[in-house]
Design an enzyme around this catalytic site. Structure first.
Site, mmCIF file in Angstrom:
data_model
loop_
_atom_site.group_PDB
_atom_site.id
_atom_site.type_symbol
_atom_site.label_atom_id
_atom_site.label_comp_id
_atom_site.label_asym_id
_atom_site.label_seq_id
_atom_site.Cartn_x
_atom_site.Cartn_y
_atom_site.Cartn_z
ATOM 1 N N ALA A 37 -18.819 -20.501 18.426
ATOM 2 C CA ALA A 37 -19.787 -20.224 19.484
ATOM 3 C C ALA A 37 -20.306 -18.816 19.313
ATOM 4 O O ALA A 37 -19.665 -17.982 18.660
ATOM 5 C CB ALA A 37 -19.129 -20.347 20.869
ATOM 6 N N ASP A 96 -14.631 -22.101 8.597
ATOM 7 C CA ASP A 96 -15.119 -20.874 9.229
ATOM 8 C C ASP A 96 -16.630 -20.815 9.003
ATOM 9 O O ASP A 96 -17.228 -21.763 8.482
ATOM 10 C CB ASP A 96 -14.383 -19.636 8.679
ATOM 11 C CG ASP A 96 -14.631 -19.425 7.192
ATOM 12 O OD1 ASP A 96 -15.486 -20.141 6.610
ATOM 13 O OD2 ASP A 96 -13.977 -18.552 6.614
ATOM 14 N N GLY A 144 -12.034 -17.941 14.709
ATOM 15 C CA GLY A 144 -12.176 -17.345 16.042
ATOM 16 C C GLY A 144 -10.834 -17.359 16.775
ATOM 17 O O GLY A 144 -9.825 -17.831 16.237
ATOM 18 N N GLN A 145 -10.819 -16.841 17.981
ATOM 19 C CA GLN A 145 -9.565 -16.796 18.751
ATOM 20 C C GLN A 145 -9.020 -18.203 18.979
ATOM 21 O O GLN A 145 -7.879 -18.514 18.629
ATOM 22 C CB GLN A 145 -9.810 -16.159 20.120
ATOM 23 C CG GLN A 145 -10.304 -14.752 20.106
ATOM 24 C CD GLN A 145 -10.227 -14.171 21.508
ATOM 25 O OE1 GLN A 145 -9.187 -13.654 21.922
ATOM 26 N NE2 GLN A 145 -11.310 -14.251 22.253
ATOM 27 N N TRP A 166 -11.736 -16.021 30.377
ATOM 28 C CA TRP A 166 -11.066 -14.761 30.035
ATOM 29 C C TRP A 166 -10.103 -14.943 28.849
ATOM 30 O O TRP A 166 -8.898 -14.656 28.944
ATOM 31 C CB TRP A 166 -10.319 -14.223 31.258
ATOM 32 C CG TRP A 166 -11.174 -13.801 32.418
ATOM 33 C CD1 TRP A 166 -12.451 -14.201 32.685
ATOM 34 C CD2 TRP A 166 -10.813 -12.897 33.483
ATOM 35 N NE1 TRP A 166 -12.898 -13.602 33.835
ATOM 36 C CE2 TRP A 166 -11.912 -12.799 34.341
ATOM 37 C CE3 TRP A 166 -9.656 -12.181 33.780
ATOM 38 C CZ2 TRP A 166 -11.894 -12.005 35.490
ATOM 39 C CZ3 TRP A 166 -9.638 -11.401 34.930
ATOM 40 C CH2 TRP A 166 -10.742 -11.311 35.768
ATOM 41 N N LYS A 171 -24.478 -21.597 27.253
ATOM 42 C CA LYS A 171 -23.298 -22.471 27.254
ATOM 43 C C LYS A 171 -23.533 -23.680 28.165
ATOM 44 O O LYS A 171 -23.117 -24.794 27.854
ATOM 45 C CB LYS A 171 -22.050 -21.692 27.692
ATOM 46 C CG LYS A 171 -21.604 -20.609 26.720
ATOM 47 C CD LYS A 171 -21.184 -21.138 25.352
ATOM 48 C CE LYS A 171 -19.913 -21.959 25.395
ATOM 49 N NZ LYS A 171 -19.508 -22.365 24.019
ATOM 50 N N TYR A 197 -25.855 -15.712 27.932
ATOM 51 C CA TYR A 197 -24.708 -16.424 27.373
ATOM 52 C C TYR A 197 -24.336 -17.619 28.259
ATOM 53 O O TYR A 197 -24.179 -18.749 27.772
ATOM 54 C CB TYR A 197 -23.522 -15.453 27.229
ATOM 55 C CG TYR A 197 -22.196 -16.116 26.941
ATOM 56 C CD1 TYR A 197 -21.907 -16.648 25.683
ATOM 57 C CD2 TYR A 197 -21.215 -16.216 27.932
ATOM 58 C CE1 TYR A 197 -20.689 -17.256 25.433
ATOM 59 C CE2 TYR A 197 -19.993 -16.817 27.682
ATOM 60 C CZ TYR A 197 -19.731 -17.340 26.435
ATOM 61 O OH TYR A 197 -18.532 -17.951 26.188
ATOM 62 N N THR A 205 -17.441 -22.278 29.477
ATOM 63 C CA THR A 205 -17.004 -21.033 30.094
ATOM 64 C C THR A 205 -17.178 -20.988 31.614
ATOM 65 O O THR A 205 -18.065 -21.649 32.162
ATOM 66 C CB THR A 205 -17.811 -19.868 29.469
ATOM 67 O OG1 THR A 205 -17.596 -18.679 30.213
ATOM 68 C CG2 THR A 205 -19.312 -20.146 29.491
ATOM 69 N N ASP A 206 -16.352 -20.169 32.244
ATOM 70 C CA ASP A 206 -16.502 -19.848 33.665
ATOM 71 C C ASP A 206 -17.841 -19.157 33.947
ATOM 72 O O ASP A 206 -18.296 -19.135 35.079
ATOM 73 C CB ASP A 206 -15.358 -18.920 34.100
ATOM 74 C CG ASP A 206 -15.201 -17.726 33.165
ATOM 75 O OD1 ASP A 206 -15.129 -17.946 31.941
ATOM 76 O OD2 ASP A 206 -15.170 -16.571 33.644
HETATM 77 N N1 LIG Z 1 -13.817 -15.377 24.680
HETATM 78 C C1 LIG Z 1 -13.803 -15.696 25.979
HETATM 79 O O1 LIG Z 1 -13.429 -14.900 26.851
HETATM 80 C C2 LIG Z 1 -14.226 -17.090 26.410
HETATM 81 C C3 LIG Z 1 -14.190 -17.396 27.778
HETATM 82 C C4 LIG Z 1 -14.565 -18.679 28.175
HETATM 83 C C5 LIG Z 1 -14.949 -19.617 27.244
HETATM 84 N N2 LIG Z 1 -15.000 -19.287 25.925
HETATM 85 C C6 LIG Z 1 -15.450 -20.305 24.973
HETATM 86 O O2 LIG Z 1 -14.337 -20.679 24.178
HETATM 87 C C7 LIG Z 1 -14.779 -21.035 22.864
HETATM 88 C C8 LIG Z 1 -14.004 -20.244 21.834
HETATM 89 O O3 LIG Z 1 -14.233 -18.850 22.053
HETATM 90 P P1 LIG Z 1 -13.436 -17.717 21.295
HETATM 91 O O4 LIG Z 1 -12.976 -16.736 22.317
HETATM 92 O O5 LIG Z 1 -12.458 -18.309 20.348
HETATM 93 O O6 LIG Z 1 -14.642 -17.045 20.497
HETATM 94 P P2 LIG Z 1 -14.592 -16.118 19.214
HETATM 95 O O7 LIG Z 1 -13.239 -15.524 19.020
HETATM 96 O O8 LIG Z 1 -15.785 -15.221 19.327
HETATM 97 O O9 LIG Z 1 -14.824 -17.158 18.034
HETATM 98 C C9 LIG Z 1 -16.054 -17.781 17.848
HETATM 99 C C10 LIG Z 1 -16.135 -18.158 16.401
HETATM 100 O O10 LIG Z 1 -17.419 -18.761 16.195
HETATM 101 C C11 LIG Z 1 -17.889 -18.309 14.951
HETATM 102 N N3 LIG Z 1 -19.332 -18.405 14.826
HETATM 103 C C12 LIG Z 1 -20.282 -17.705 15.464
HETATM 104 N N4 LIG Z 1 -21.488 -18.051 15.009
HETATM 105 C C13 LIG Z 1 -21.289 -19.008 14.057
HETATM 106 C C14 LIG Z 1 -22.133 -19.752 13.222
HETATM 107 N N5 LIG Z 1 -23.471 -19.566 13.210
HETATM 108 N N6 LIG Z 1 -21.594 -20.664 12.395
HETATM 109 C C15 LIG Z 1 -20.258 -20.836 12.347
HETATM 110 N N7 LIG Z 1 -19.385 -20.151 13.090
HETATM 111 C C16 LIG Z 1 -19.914 -19.241 13.952
HETATM 112 C C17 LIG Z 1 -17.452 -16.868 14.872
HETATM 113 O O11 LIG Z 1 -17.461 -16.443 13.539
HETATM 114 P P3 LIG Z 1 -17.650 -14.890 13.171
HETATM 115 O O12 LIG Z 1 -16.361 -14.244 13.570
HETATM 116 O O13 LIG Z 1 -17.896 -14.918 11.716
HETATM 117 O O14 LIG Z 1 -18.790 -14.389 13.989
HETATM 118 C C18 LIG Z 1 -16.044 -16.962 15.444
HETATM 119 O O15 LIG Z 1 -15.086 -17.230 14.430
HETATM 120 C C19 LIG Z 1 -16.289 -20.787 22.848
HETATM 121 O O16 LIG Z 1 -16.959 -21.997 23.113
HETATM 122 C C20 LIG Z 1 -16.504 -19.833 24.010
HETATM 123 O O17 LIG Z 1 -17.811 -19.928 24.533
HETATM 124 C C21 LIG Z 1 -14.620 -18.050 25.479
#
Ligand SMILES: NC(=O)c1ccc[n+]([C@@H]2O[C@H](COP(=O)([O-])OP(=O)(O)OC[C@H]3O[C@@H](n4cnc5c(N)ncnc54)[C@H](OP(=O)(O)O)[C@@H]3O)[C@@H](O)[C@H]2O)c1
Length: 284
Positions: free
Chosen positions: A59, A30, A10-11, A149, A128, A124, A100-101
């Site tokens: 997530a 992963d 993930g990111q 974000w 969370k 969502y 998250t926010d």
């Molecule tokens: N993105 C935002 O803007 C944001 C904002 C605030 C907080 N956050 C929080 O920050 C954290 C990291 O977010 P991120 O942006 O890095 O999210 P992301 O890029 O969507 O990465 C999430 C990762 O979780 C994996 N995943 C999903 N379902 C899964 C499962 N059943 N088993 C194992 N892996 C699984 C996904 O794999 P696949 O790619 O294979 O689906 C992906 O690699 C999360 O807790 C998120 O809630 C994110």
């Protein structure tokens, strides 16, 4: 020190895989290495790795799709998190988790503190928040970092969406009535690595911390800055949220107050423009 990292593609997960690798013996999984929908796999992976620290960067993050995939969002963001916390507690490992926010309704005019009452407006956000509460109730040692974000050099995110749209459209219409701080995955990972490496970590009390970039903007401001930094002269029209209908409601104010992490760990992420410049440079 053994570290188990979930969601390593993930990111935030991919940035963390790079940032924490020098700090210990890293097992980075992963979805194929550890699917959080399989609770037995969580138990067996923890039993095999015997981590001192579990970092859960996996997530369910599809904010709009979650409105019609509630069970899946809760399975990943609540049930799996409960299991990770239970496992962490049973072997006295530290659990690092992200939130998250979107746990807030955005009605507060100033940046949100950790002590402010959450009131999520989307499936969502609710999932969370319930995940946060499951970690806190589990009895394990934990740090939860709420961020906002998120974008980075790879992954599906706003920056890539804007750059892709700019290739095909003469004008972009972007929401200008939601405030927040775009936070790069690299900056988050750097801060978490700093926490993991901090002296006396085992004596630090469990807790919830806000962790977002400095400064503030709107999605329109962020889009404009992204395009400017790439030298792309495209008209970006500011619109209201109700002119861009999506399934999930977002907070009008997503700003997080980062004083607590500053006071506890001496961490203050740079202004969002600086984080953006670093990511733009990385994707050239
Ligand atoms: N993105 C935002 O803007 C944001 C904002 C605030 C907080 N956050 C929080 O920050 C954290 C990291 O977010 P991120 O942006 O890095 O999210 P992301 O890029 O969507 O990465 C999430 C990762 O979780 C994996 N995943 C999903 N379902 C899964 C499962 N059943 N088993 C194992 N892996 C699984 C996904 O794999 P696949 O790619 O294979 O689906 C992906 O690699 C999360 O807790 C998120 O809630 C994110």
């Amino acid at each position: 020190m053994r570290i188990l990292l979930t969601g390593c593609k993930g990111q935030v997960g991919s940035a963390l895989a790079r940032a924490v690798a020098p700090l210990g013996d890293l097992s980075a999984c992963d979805r194929h290495g550890l699917d959080l929908l399989e609770l037995q796999s969580i138990r067996s992976t923890v039993a095999n790795v015997k981590p001192d620290i579990i970092i859960n960067a996996a997530a369910y993050t599809a904010v709009d799709r979650a409105e019609r995939e509630k069970d899946l969002a809760y399975a990943v963001n609540v049930e799996a998190v409960k299991e990770l916390a239970r496992e962490a507690n049973s072997i006295n490992a530290l659990l690092i988790h992200f939130s998250t926010d979107y746990v807030f309704d955005g009605e507060k005019p100033t940046p949100y503190l950790e002590t402010d009452a959450p009131n999520p407006m989307s499936v969502y956000g609710c999932s969370k928040l319930e995940g946060e509460r499951a970690v806190a109730a589990s009895g394990c040692r934990y740090f939860i970092f709420r961020t906002s974000w998120v974008y980075g050099p790879t992954g599906r995110n706003f920056m890539h969406a804007i750059l892709a749209a700019a290739k095909t459209k003469p004008e972009l219409r972007v929401v200008d009535d939601q405030r927040g701080a775009p936070t790069s995955s690299e900056a988050i990972a750097g801060a978490v690595a700093q926490v993991v490496a901090s002296p006396g970590l085992s004596r630090k009390a469990s807790g919830l911390y806000h962790l977002s970039a400095g400064g503030e903007t709107t999605w329109h401001g962020f889009a404009t800055a992204i395009l400017q930094s790439k030298g792309l002269k495209i008209l970006v029209t500011a619109i209201r949220s109700d002119e861009y209908p999506v399934a999930a409601r977002r907070p009008t104010n997503s700003l997080l107050d980062n004083s607590k992490i500053g006071a506890t760990f001496g961490i203050a992420l740079p202004d969002w423009r600086q984080g953006m410049a670093a990511v733009i440079a990385a994707i050239h």
